[in-house]
Design a protein around this motif. Structure first.
Motif, PDB file in Angstrom:
ATOM      1  N   LYS A  20       3.461   8.452  44.560  1.00  0.00           N
ATOM      2  CA  LYS A  20       4.702   9.094  44.132  1.00  0.00           C
ATOM      3  C   LYS A  20       4.798  10.503  44.380  1.00  0.00           C
ATOM      4  CE  LYS A  20       4.237   9.815  39.329  1.00  0.00           C
ATOM      5  NZ  LYS A  20       5.003  11.045  39.259  1.00  0.00           N
ATOM      6  N   VAL A  62      15.890  -1.147  43.655  1.00  0.00           N
ATOM      7  CA  VAL A  62      15.393   0.168  43.664  1.00  0.00           C
ATOM      8  C   VAL A  62      15.333   0.384  45.400  1.00  0.00           C
ATOM      9  CG1 VAL A  62      13.366   1.709  43.607  1.00  0.00           C
ATOM     10  CG2 VAL A  62      14.272  -0.089  41.850  1.00  0.00           C
ATOM     11  N   LYS A 121      10.314  -0.001  31.647  1.00  0.00           N
ATOM     12  CA  LYS A 121      10.667   0.170  33.252  1.00  0.00           C
ATOM     13  C   LYS A 121      10.790  -1.076  33.893  1.00  0.00           C
ATOM     14  CE  LYS A 121       8.320   4.554  34.223  1.00  0.00           C
ATOM     15  NZ  LYS A 121       7.428   5.339  34.961  1.00  0.00           N
ATOM     16  N   GLU A 151       9.903   7.089  41.369  1.00  0.00           N
ATOM     17  CA  GLU A 151       9.064   7.256  40.005  1.00  0.00           C
ATOM     18  C   GLU A 151       9.223   6.189  39.065  1.00  0.00           C
ATOM     19  OE1 GLU A 151       7.327   9.623  36.986  1.00  0.00           O
ATOM     20  OE2 GLU A 151       7.703  10.575  39.209  1.00  0.00           O
ATOM     21  N   MET A 152      10.402   5.579  39.127  1.00  0.00           N
ATOM     22  CA  MET A 152      10.520   4.662  38.128  1.00  0.00           C
ATOM     23  C   MET A 152       9.641   3.346  38.239  1.00  0.00           C
ATOM     24  SD  MET A 152      12.620   3.786  35.526  1.00  0.00           S
ATOM     25  CE  MET A 152      13.262   2.315  34.491  1.00  0.00           C
ATOM     26  N   GLU A 153       9.023   3.321  39.232  1.00  0.00           N
ATOM     27  CA  GLU A 153       8.074   2.117  39.651  1.00  0.00           C
ATOM     28  C   GLU A 153       6.733   2.256  39.513  1.00  0.00           C
ATOM     29  OE1 GLU A 153       8.663  -0.741  42.834  1.00  0.00           O
ATOM     30  OE2 GLU A 153      11.123  -0.512  42.783  1.00  0.00           O
ATOM     31  N   GLN A 213       3.648   3.567  36.944  1.00  0.00           N
ATOM     32  CA  GLN A 213       3.138   3.869  35.435  1.00  0.00           C
ATOM     33  C   GLN A 213       1.780   3.366  35.160  1.00  0.00           C
ATOM     34  OE1 GLN A 213       5.038   5.148  32.719  1.00  0.00           O
ATOM     35  NE2 GLN A 213       3.067   5.076  31.916  1.00  0.00           N
ATOM     36  N   LEU A 224      14.112  -2.281  35.720  1.00  0.00           N
ATOM     37  CA  LEU A 224      14.089  -2.699  37.250  1.00  0.00           C
ATOM     38  C   LEU A 224      14.599  -4.124  37.707  1.00  0.00           C
ATOM     39  CD1 LEU A 224      10.687  -0.669  38.009  1.00  0.00           C
ATOM     40  CD2 LEU A 224      12.946  -0.263  38.819  1.00  0.00           C
TER      41      LEU A 224
END
Length: 236
Positions: free
Chosen positions: A137, A233, A224, A206-208, A210, A228
């Motif tokens: 990312k 996305v 998240k 970024e959202m995917e 962690q 999602l």
């Protein structure tokens, strides 16, 4: 014919979140997401889990993975690296007369992995003639402006960049900690996924991404994932 293997490393000795690799994540063991993504992609001749733990092995089999052998003690301690595990797996297959051209190491705590991501990332290897690939990312803030503590005070790590505009600084990435592709013959020779010839990248939103190192991380990952599941996305 080109052969491919998915290696999912899942030892039983997780410390910060006990039994993390088979802890329930929104209704099923978290390792199930990695196994199902690998199977869904239909890319692999073998989808295997490398583990030293009988309970993990039973869960992995229930979701369709193979457990051809139990991981050695030396590859199961706190000091064993991902590369150590992958080398052990590939070497044991080779000793049994089974060889693979490509290996994809999928982490067992990567619920954001999907069959589609694996398919598209694998195609990138050939589009750019890469020998390995890492999913990453983008860093949201320039690391060239990082701050460090020195003698109790904060200062710039790279003071030479203090007058540079953010948009003029080189874009940087960080490991998304989800999966890695390697050409097996080069990997076994070099021994590291980032020194395995030319390494390509597969950029994730970024959202995917962690990291799941503690219970707060786990809760953020579930939040998240829920978001999602309600939207599509796009990827770079």
């Amino acid at each position: 014919m080109m052969k491919r293997i998915a290696i999912i490393p899942a030892r039983g000795g997780s410390k910060r979140i006990p039994r993390k690799n088979i802890k329930e994540f929104l209704g099923k063991p978290i390792i199930a997401y990695s196994i199902e993504a690998a199977l869904e992609s239909e890319l692999f001749d073998e989808v295997m889990v490398s583990t030293d733990d009988d309970e993990i092995a039973n869960v992995a089999r229930a979701y369709g993975a193979s457990i051809p052998f139990i991981r050695s003690k030396s590859a199961s301690d706190d000091f064993a690296t991902l590369a150590d595990v992958a080398k052990e797996v590939l070497s044991q297959y080779n000793d049994n007369g089974e060889y693979f051209d490509w290996a994809c190491c999928i982490l067992p705590t990567a619920p954001f992995v999907s069959g589609d991501k694996l398919i598209r990332s694998f195609s990138i290897l050939f589009d750019i003639s890469a020998d390995s690939l890492i999913c990453v990312k983008k860093n949201s803030y320039p690391i060239q402006r990082s701050l460090i503590e020195s003698n109790g005070f904060i200062e710039l790590m790279f003071p030479e960049n203090s007058k540079e505009r953010s948009q003029d600084l080189e874009e940087t990435y960080q490991d998304a900690g989800q999966f890695y592709w390697v050409k097996t013959n080069i990997f076994l020779e070099k021994g590291n996924r980032l020194s395995c010839g030319n390494t390509g990248k597969f950029v994730l939103p970024e959202m995917e991404v962690q990291d799941i190192d503690n219970y707060q991380d786990w809760e953020l990952a579930e939040l998240k994932f829920k978001v999602l599941s309600r939207r599509v996305v796009s990827y770079d």
